[in-house]
Design a protein around this motif. Sequence first.
Motif, PDB file in Angstrom:
ATOM      1  N   HIS A 123       0.830  -1.207   0.000  1.00 29.92           N
ATOM      2  CA  HIS A 123       0.000   0.000   0.000  1.00 29.92           C
ATOM      3  C   HIS A 123       0.862   1.253   0.000  1.00 29.92           C
ATOM      4  CE1 HIS A 123      -3.191   2.828   0.892  1.00 29.92           C
ATOM      5  NE2 HIS A 123      -2.510   3.245   1.934  1.00 29.92           N
ATOM      6  N   GLY A 127      -0.013   2.404  -3.474  1.00 28.42           N
ATOM      7  CA  GLY A 127      -1.326   2.958  -3.207  1.00 28.42           C
ATOM      8  C   GLY A 127      -2.458   1.976  -3.343  1.00 28.42           C
ATOM      9  N   ILE A 128      -2.163   0.694  -3.488  1.00 25.37           N
ATOM     10  CA  ILE A 128      -3.191  -0.303  -3.720  1.00 25.37           C
ATOM     11  C   ILE A 128      -4.133  -0.406  -2.524  1.00 25.37           C
ATOM     12  CG2 ILE A 128      -1.900  -2.296  -2.793  1.00 25.37           C
ATOM     13  CD1 ILE A 128      -2.911  -3.846  -5.295  1.00 25.37           C
ATOM     14  N   ASP A 129      -5.406  -0.660  -2.804  1.00 28.17           N
ATOM     15  CA  ASP A 129      -6.420  -0.848  -1.770  1.00 28.17           C
ATOM     16  C   ASP A 129      -6.337  -2.287  -1.280  1.00 28.17           C
ATOM     17  OD1 ASP A 129      -8.641  -1.129  -0.181  1.00 28.17           O
ATOM     18  OD2 ASP A 129     -10.086  -0.403  -1.667  1.00 28.17           O
ATOM     19  N   VAL A 130      -5.717  -2.500  -0.133  1.00 25.87           N
ATOM     20  CA  VAL A 130      -5.454  -3.857   0.331  1.00 25.87           C
ATOM     21  C   VAL A 130      -6.741  -4.591   0.716  1.00 25.87           C
ATOM     22  CG1 VAL A 130      -3.117  -3.322   1.066  1.00 25.87           C
ATOM     23  CG2 VAL A 130      -5.001  -3.100   2.696  1.00 25.87           C
ATOM     24  N   SER A 131      -7.833  -3.865   0.902  1.00 27.04           N
ATOM     25  CA  SER A 131      -9.096  -4.530   1.225  1.00 27.04           C
ATOM     26  C   SER A 131      -9.637  -5.315   0.034  1.00 27.04           C
ATOM     27  CB  SER A 131     -10.138  -3.508   1.694  1.00 27.04           C
ATOM     28  OG  SER A 131     -10.556  -2.667   0.638  1.00 27.04           O
ATOM     29  N   ARG A 132      -9.085  -5.060  -1.153  1.00 33.54           N
ATOM     30  CA  ARG A 132      -9.522  -5.764  -2.360  1.00 33.54           C
ATOM     31  C   ARG A 132      -8.680  -7.009  -2.632  1.00 33.54           C
ATOM     32  NH1 ARG A 132     -11.247  -0.806  -6.324  1.00 33.54           N
ATOM     33  NH2 ARG A 132     -11.818  -2.525  -7.690  1.00 33.54           N
ATOM     34  N   SER A 158      -6.458 -11.079  -6.459  1.00 34.48           N
ATOM     35  CA  SER A 158      -7.577 -10.148  -6.532  1.00 34.48           C
ATOM     36  C   SER A 158      -8.180 -10.208  -7.930  1.00 34.48           C
ATOM     37  CB  SER A 158      -7.132  -8.713  -6.241  1.00 34.48           C
ATOM     38  OG  SER A 158      -8.213  -7.815  -6.422  1.00 34.48           O
ATOM     39  N   GLY A 162      -7.924  -2.688  -8.444  1.00 31.59           N
ATOM     40  CA  GLY A 162      -8.083  -1.249  -8.542  1.00 31.59           C
ATOM     41  C   GLY A 162      -6.806  -0.570  -8.999  1.00 31.59           C
TER      42      GLY A 162
END
Length: 256
Positions: A123, A127-132, A158, A162
């Motif tokens: 992240h 900047g990746i959305d780790v919740s995905r 994933s 995103g």
Amino acid sequence: MSSAVPLTPDVCPPWLRPLVDNVEQIPDAFRRRLPADVLAMVTAKVASPVASLSGDQREAAVLVLFSGPESGPDGGGVPDDADLLLTVRASSLRHHAGQAAFPGGAADPTDDGPVATALREAHEETGIDVSRLSPLVTMERTFIAPSQFHVVPVLAYSPDPGPVAVVNEAETAIVARVPVRAFINPKNRLMVYRSNLGARWAGPAFLLNEMLVWGFTGQVISAMLDVAGWALPWDTGDVRELDEAMVLVGDEGGSR
């Protein structure tokens, strides 16, 4: 990220299942090309039980993120739009400048295990959305001699991670989701060595449009292709010195 992040291997798509189900074979595939003396050094360093990410060990983790559709092509194999997340370190860095790598880095005292480290670092770098993301399995902890770190690769999936981008240009030059087929393509494969170590240290590498993937990252990707049954025959006799190979980045067609 202070709480433990669970592994969820059941969400693995069918096309990624051959890799996840055989992840314990990756160490043997990884070490297959190491010279005997190098193998002995690495084995000695990892012979002790896996330590926690605290204490006097230099611990790190990297995120090995595959993205792609949940269903694969008829008859098996990798979807054409499956990809693998990689970064290229900034050329101004003191260590490993310009080197392609999985997102990741050193453990923080607040990290609860290597999965948390890999997600946090990914992240921060991309900047990746780790919740995905769904962490699937961890690979064997590996000693990296040049950096003196013990690294745990965390395999994740994933269907749609995103957007990703360079967060800090002082540390990262490129963030890219690279098609898995680019690594499978025999035309993009070669062996690379550093001149100060000699050709006996040559390891598998991948020459792509924006990057040369070699060293630890190249070895892990090569081992994954072998273990998953995705690898195609390639010219292991194409052995090049690192600087010579770097000059070719961006000069050739196809995926490179």
